[in-house]
Design a protein around this motif. Structure first.
Motif, PDB file in Angstrom:
ATOM      1  N   LEU A   1     163.888  10.239   6.227  1.00 58.34           N
ATOM      2  CA  LEU A   1     165.215  10.694   6.028  1.00 58.34           C
ATOM      3  C   LEU A   1     165.653  10.689   4.531  1.00 58.34           C
ATOM      4  CD1 LEU A   1     166.952   8.671   8.688  1.00 58.34           C
ATOM      5  CD2 LEU A   1     166.887  11.146   8.566  1.00 58.34           C
ATOM      6  N   THR A   2     164.952   9.854   3.719  1.00 56.11           N
ATOM      7  CA  THR A   2     165.361   9.788   2.319  1.00 56.11           C
ATOM      8  C   THR A   2     164.596  11.142   1.715  1.00 56.11           C
ATOM      9  OG1 THR A   2     165.173   7.493   2.091  1.00 56.11           O
ATOM     10  CG2 THR A   2     164.986   8.568   0.288  1.00 56.11           C
ATOM     11  N   VAL A   3     163.264  11.327   2.056  1.00 54.24           N
ATOM     12  CA  VAL A   3     162.670  12.608   1.504  1.00 54.24           C
ATOM     13  C   VAL A   3     163.473  13.780   1.670  1.00 54.24           C
ATOM     14  CG1 VAL A   3     160.254  13.437   1.532  1.00 54.24           C
ATOM     15  CG2 VAL A   3     160.443  11.298   1.554  1.00 54.24           C
ATOM     16  N   ALA A   4     163.828  14.029   2.990  1.00 51.73           N
ATOM     17  CA  ALA A   4     164.266  15.371   3.395  1.00 51.73           C
ATOM     18  C   ALA A   4     165.881  15.412   2.663  1.00 51.73           C
ATOM     19  CB  ALA A   4     164.879  15.360   4.782  1.00 51.73           C
TER      20      ALA A   4
ATOM     21  N   GLY B   1     162.990  23.412  -9.880  1.00 55.44           N
ATOM     22  CA  GLY B   1     164.024  24.157  -8.780  1.00 55.44           C
ATOM     23  C   GLY B   1     163.316  24.773  -7.510  1.00 55.44           C
ATOM     24  N   TRP B   2     162.175  25.289  -7.695  1.00 54.69           N
ATOM     25  CA  TRP B   2     161.417  25.825  -6.833  1.00 54.69           C
ATOM     26  C   TRP B   2     160.956  24.697  -5.791  1.00 54.69           C
ATOM     27  CZ3 TRP B   2     155.972  25.694  -6.076  1.00 54.69           C
ATOM     28  CH2 TRP B   2     155.270  26.790  -5.162  1.00 54.69           C
ATOM     29  N   LEU B   3     160.390  23.640  -6.312  1.00 55.97           N
ATOM     30  CA  LEU B   3     159.887  22.558  -5.589  1.00 55.97           C
ATOM     31  C   LEU B   3     161.075  21.952  -4.678  1.00 55.97           C
ATOM     32  CD1 LEU B   3     157.621  20.318  -7.957  1.00 55.97           C
ATOM     33  CD2 LEU B   3     157.369  20.636  -5.584  1.00 55.97           C
ATOM     34  N   VAL B   4     162.074  21.784  -5.266  1.00 54.21           N
ATOM     35  CA  VAL B   4     163.296  21.075  -4.596  1.00 54.21           C
ATOM     36  C   VAL B   4     163.584  22.133  -3.297  1.00 54.21           C
ATOM     37  CG1 VAL B   4     165.794  20.794  -4.660  1.00 54.21           C
ATOM     38  CG2 VAL B   4     164.448  19.836  -6.414  1.00 54.21           C
ATOM     39  N   ASN B   5     163.626  23.371  -3.717  1.00 52.67           N
ATOM     40  CA  ASN B   5     163.928  24.350  -2.744  1.00 52.67           C
ATOM     41  C   ASN B   5     162.856  24.435  -1.442  1.00 52.67           C
ATOM     42  OD1 ASN B   5     166.171  25.503  -3.717  1.00 52.67           O
ATOM     43  ND2 ASN B   5     165.156  27.112  -4.664  1.00 52.67           N
TER      44      ASN B   5
ATOM     45  N   LEU C   1     167.308   8.911  -5.949  1.00 52.33           N
ATOM     46  CA  LEU C   1     166.277   9.933  -6.371  1.00 52.33           C
ATOM     47  C   LEU C   1     167.089  11.167  -6.835  1.00 52.33           C
ATOM     48  CD1 LEU C   1     163.489   9.479  -3.309  1.00 52.33           C
ATOM     49  CD2 LEU C   1     163.306   9.077  -5.980  1.00 52.33           C
ATOM     50  N   GLY C   2     168.045  11.547  -5.771  1.00 57.10           N
ATOM     51  CA  GLY C   2     168.556  12.805  -5.960  1.00 57.10           C
ATOM     52  C   GLY C   2     169.548  12.897  -7.081  1.00 57.10           C
TER      53      GLY C   2
ATOM     54  N   VAL D   1     170.402  16.218  -1.736  1.00 56.38           N
ATOM     55  CA  VAL D   1     171.451  15.472  -2.646  1.00 56.38           C
ATOM     56  C   VAL D   1     171.414  16.076  -4.276  1.00 56.38           C
ATOM     57  CG1 VAL D   1     171.788  13.310  -3.789  1.00 56.38           C
ATOM     58  CG2 VAL D   1     171.612  13.376  -1.354  1.00 56.38           C
ATOM     59  N   ALA D   2     170.042  16.428  -4.370  1.00 61.86           N
ATOM     60  CA  ALA D   2     170.041  17.027  -5.996  1.00 61.86           C
ATOM     61  C   ALA D   2     170.855  18.193  -6.055  1.00 61.86           C
ATOM     62  CB  ALA D   2     168.364  17.371  -6.162  1.00 61.86           C
ATOM     63  N   ARG D   3     170.763  19.128  -5.180  1.00 65.16           N
ATOM     64  CA  ARG D   3     171.494  20.510  -5.346  1.00 65.16           C
ATOM     65  C   ARG D   3     172.934  19.968  -5.018  1.00 65.16           C
ATOM     66  NH1 ARG D   3     168.583  24.096  -7.765  1.00 65.16           N
ATOM     67  NH2 ARG D   3     166.803  24.687  -6.714  1.00 65.16           N
ATOM     68  N   MET D   4     173.528  19.299  -4.129  1.00 64.51           N
ATOM     69  CA  MET D   4     174.851  18.780  -4.237  1.00 64.51           C
ATOM     70  C   MET D   4     175.334  18.420  -5.628  1.00 64.51           C
ATOM     71  SD  MET D   4     175.821  19.248  -1.336  1.00 64.51           S
ATOM     72  CE  MET D   4     177.439  18.455  -1.060  1.00 64.51           C
ATOM     73  N   VAL D   5     174.429  17.208  -6.245  1.00 61.81           N
ATOM     74  CA  VAL D   5     174.940  16.818  -7.565  1.00 61.81           C
ATOM     75  C   VAL D   5     174.866  18.062  -8.680  1.00 61.81           C
ATOM     76  CG1 VAL D   5     174.105  15.488  -9.593  1.00 61.81           C
ATOM     77  CG2 VAL D   5     174.086  14.447  -7.068  1.00 61.81           C
ATOM     78  N   GLU D   6     173.917  18.834  -8.658  1.00 65.04           N
ATOM     79  CA  GLU D   6     173.735  19.999  -9.561  1.00 65.04           C
ATOM     80  C   GLU D   6     175.082  20.831  -9.456  1.00 65.04           C
ATOM     81  OE1 GLU D   6     171.003  22.913  -8.491  1.00 65.04           O
ATOM     82  OE2 GLU D   6     171.157  24.014 -10.336  1.00 65.04           O
ATOM     83  N   GLN D   7     175.637  21.060  -8.255  1.00 65.95           N
ATOM     84  CA  GLN D   7     176.702  21.557  -8.126  1.00 65.95           C
ATOM     85  C   GLN D   7     178.014  21.082  -8.534  1.00 65.95           C
ATOM     86  OE1 GLN D   7     177.007  22.633  -3.747  1.00 65.95           O
ATOM     87  NE2 GLN D   7     178.238  24.544  -4.069  1.00 65.95           N
TER      88      GLN D   7
END
Ligand SMILES: Nc1ncnc2c1ncn2[C@@H]1O[C@H](COP(=O)(O)OP(=O)(O)O)[C@@H](O)[C@H]1O
Ligand SMILES: [Mg+2]
Lengths: 222, 246
Positions: free
Chosen positions: A99-102, A60-64, A33-34, A107-113
């Motif tokens: 665990l996956t949802v959290a 981005g707001w949703l992810v946050n 997903l991420g 992960v999305a932010r880690m990948v973005e970085q």
């Protein structure tokens, strides 16, 4: 020592197995997903290859928001969803859902970085050669960032491992559950120390393995 | 042939408008080695970025063989891009890929034949003198070698025009000379039109047959290199050439 192992050996071994399962399965799902989420966050940013600043802001707001929910609350909040997916809301398999949802937005932010670290010029060069956006994502962004993505994977996995201790406390099994039942409820200190030791060992193992792979994968440093 | 017609480029940044190019026109003929010389901040890189369609001109047009480039979209735009090879100032190689994979990159964007790509890569690496480095990674190469990889990659799709941004400014004099000789070779053997952006007078003197002098976002002088070197008209060209004001 021998007596301790006879009595609790199997219990601890099972705990390690369950913890590993509850760590690795959600990590895999969270990346499924991420990873696309992180790519989407990167490419839609202002100056990205598929600029869409408004979408980017909302997404981005949703992810946050998802990221800022404490895991305990999220876990309880999505119990109906967990039942829907796993058929039950208790046990190690069910725990994989929250665990996956959290972890996915994390992960999305880690990948973005990781993707952000890639030099703009490299992307521009690919664009000049006539690459499509899809080719830029799959052949430049996700290739050039592999070492960084692997280091991020190490951090994500360890973070999820930390979350499993919380699911353990509410009955999902694993080392967290053992520490909670024996250490907290029955006040058996020795057993608690052993579970802590095992958790530390797991963290070191994961970090060691992934960082080794990342270093090996990085073609910049040889 | 590339015709630059009344091209202007304005950037909008935090502290207002920056005029990077102001109503510039020039014609680059087929087979030219065309030099664009100017001081830092004059607008050279902006010109190159407009030529390779990374920036949209604010006003004016760029025609490639009579076709307006700024009107192109989607696959037409990608096709036009493949007619031009670009060598960027920082090389912009893929650091996680081998030299051969870097050169193969543009060849694999369309349907391709594996054997044909391998053969073409070998041929290109031979041309730039890096046949023995095919399996190396860019981090293992010197600046001059990276420049050659970037050059091979830019030539991979058989472009008609090669655009080079400061191809020698990070290189020592000896490497500079060999890269310039290579460019000259490419121009003669493959008939590729070359545009070289530089702040080094020597580069223009050595290999460019035609040139334009750019100063504060305008073309202040253009023509045959020999003529301009013999009798510079603009203040900046005289300054660059070290001629005394009279
Ligand atoms: N993306 C941008 N946004 C704002 N200003 C820019 C941008 N790119 C270039 N400029 C400005 O345009 C001018 C010309 O820059 P450039 O073309 O890079 O010069 P050169 O390559 O000749 O050194 C400079 O003043 C620079 O600051
Ligand atoms: Mg420049």
């Amino acid at each position: 020592m021998q007596a301790f192992l006879n009595e609790y050996g199997m219990l601890l071994l099972g705990g390690v197995g369950e913890t590993l399962f509850m760590t690795l399965a959600p990590t895999l799902c969270a990346y499924l997903l991420g990873l696309p989420m992180g790519v989407l966050l990167t490419v839609t940013k202002a100056g990205g290859i598929a600029e869409a600043p408004r979408f980017n802001a909302v997404f981005g707001w949703l992810v946050n928001i998802l990221r800022s929910l404490p895991f305990m609350i999220l876990m309880i909040f999505i119990i109906p969803f967990t039942r829907l997916i796993a058929g039950t809301s208790i046990g190690a398999t069910a725990a994989c859902v929250p665990l996956t949802v959290a972890a996915a937005p994390f992960v999305a932010r880690m990948v973005e970085q990781s993707l952000e670290e890639i030099d703009r010029g490299t992307v521009e060069a690919a664009r000049c050669m006539g690459a499509t956006n899809w080719q830029i994502v799959t052949r430049v962004l996700l290739v050039e960032s592999v070492p960084s993505l692997l280091r991020g994977l190490s951090i994500s996995t360890i973070t999820i491992l930390g979350y499993t201790a919380i699911t353990g406390a509410v009955g999902a099994g694993g080392l967290g559950n053992i520490a909670f039942r024996f250490g907290y409820q029955r006040y058996q200190k020795d057993l608690m120390y052993v579970t802590i030791l095992l958790l530390i060992l797991l963290v070191c193992l994961i970090q060691g393995v992934f960082n080794r792979i990342a270093r090996h994968a990085d073609k910049r440093s040889r | 042939m590339i015709e630059i017609e009344h091209l202007s480029k304005v950037f909008q940044d935090k502290n207002g408008r920056v005029m990077a190019l102001e109503d510039v026109s020039a014609t680059i003929r087929d087979g030219d080695i065309f030099g664009v010389i100017g001081m830092s901040g004059a607008g050279k890189s902006t010109l190159l970025r407009c030529l390779c369609l990374l920036e949209k001109p604010t006003a004016g047009r760029i025609l490639l063989d009579g076709k307006d480039l700024s009107a192109l979209r989607g696959s037409e735009l990608r096709a036009a891009r493949r007619r031009m090879g670009v060598v960027f100032q920082g090389y912009n190689l893929l650091m996680q890929k081998t030299v051969a994979e870097n050169v193969a990159f543009p060849l694999k964007l369309d349907k391709y034949d594996k054997a044909a790509v391998a053969a073409r890569v070998a041929e290109l690496l031979e041309l730039v003198g890096l046949a023995d480095k095919a399996a190396s990674y860019p981090s293992q190469l010197s600046g001059g070698q990276k420049q050659r990889v970037a050059l091979a990659r830019a030539l991979a799709s058989d472009p008609e025009v090669l655009l080079c941004d400061e191809p020698t400014s990070a290189l020592d004099p000896l490497t500079t000379r060999s890269v310039l000789e290579l460019l000259q070779d490419i121009n003669r053997k493959l008939g590729v039109t070359i545009v070289i952006i530089t702040h080094e007078l020597d580069v223009v003197r050595r290999i460019c047959n035609r040139m334009v002098v750019i100063d504060e976002s305008r073309f202040v002088e253009q023509g045959d290199t020999a003529a301009i070197f013999a009798d510079p008209q603009s203040r900046i060209a005289r300054l660059l050439l070290g001629k005394k004001e009279d």
